[in-house]
Design a protein around this motif. Sequence first.
Motif, mmCIF file in Angstrom:
data_model
loop_
_atom_site.group_PDB
_atom_site.id
_atom_site.type_symbol
_atom_site.label_atom_id
_atom_site.label_comp_id
_atom_site.label_asym_id
_atom_site.label_seq_id
_atom_site.Cartn_x
_atom_site.Cartn_y
_atom_site.Cartn_z
ATOM 1 N N LEU A 249 0.827 -1.209 0.000
ATOM 2 C CA LEU A 249 0.000 0.000 0.000
ATOM 3 C C LEU A 249 0.861 1.258 0.000
ATOM 4 O O LEU A 249 0.578 2.221 -0.720
ATOM 5 N N LEU A 250 1.907 1.248 0.821
ATOM 6 C CA LEU A 250 2.788 2.416 0.902
ATOM 7 C C LEU A 250 3.536 2.660 -0.406
ATOM 8 O O LEU A 250 3.824 3.806 -0.750
ATOM 9 N N LEU A 251 3.839 1.624 -1.129
ATOM 10 C CA LEU A 251 4.512 1.784 -2.416
ATOM 11 C C LEU A 251 3.541 2.154 -3.533
ATOM 12 O O LEU A 251 3.861 2.982 -4.395
ATOM 13 N N SER A 252 2.358 1.556 -3.526
ATOM 14 C CA SER A 252 1.431 1.775 -4.638
ATOM 15 C C SER A 252 0.770 3.151 -4.601
ATOM 16 O O SER A 252 0.412 3.685 -5.655
ATOM 17 N N ALA A 253 0.615 3.753 -3.420
ATOM 18 C CA ALA A 253 -0.060 5.050 -3.331
ATOM 19 C C ALA A 253 0.675 6.145 -4.112
ATOM 20 O O ALA A 253 0.066 6.800 -4.962
ATOM 21 N N PRO A 254 1.967 6.373 -3.868
ATOM 22 C CA PRO A 254 2.636 7.432 -4.644
ATOM 23 C C PRO A 254 2.784 7.077 -6.127
ATOM 24 O O PRO A 254 2.724 7.963 -6.985
#
Length: 99
Positions: free
Chosen positions: A45-50
């Motif tokens: 999630l932390l990688l896909s958001a930006p």
Amino acid sequence: MLRYTLMRLGIFVGCLVVVWGLVYSGLAPRGLGDSNGLWIVTLALLLSAPISFVVLRKERDRASVQVVRRVDRMKANMEANRSQEDSADETSRAQGQAS
């Protein structure tokens, strides 16, 4: 809107696969105890958001235009209904006063 959602989901799934591979190959740290699955999902999630924010900018703009059109159409329908109710109310009041 559906297209944007599917594209965003695709980016998340891609990040999930990459993070899972990194964790199980030992290149990324594992979670504590039984939290490994949650750790992988959180990292994805932390990688896909930006990534989604940058890559899907044009698609997000298209989706927001569709949402604005839909909201404007609903507002116009509500205003039309309101004006119909007002005219019906005025007509019934005029008939009541004439009696």
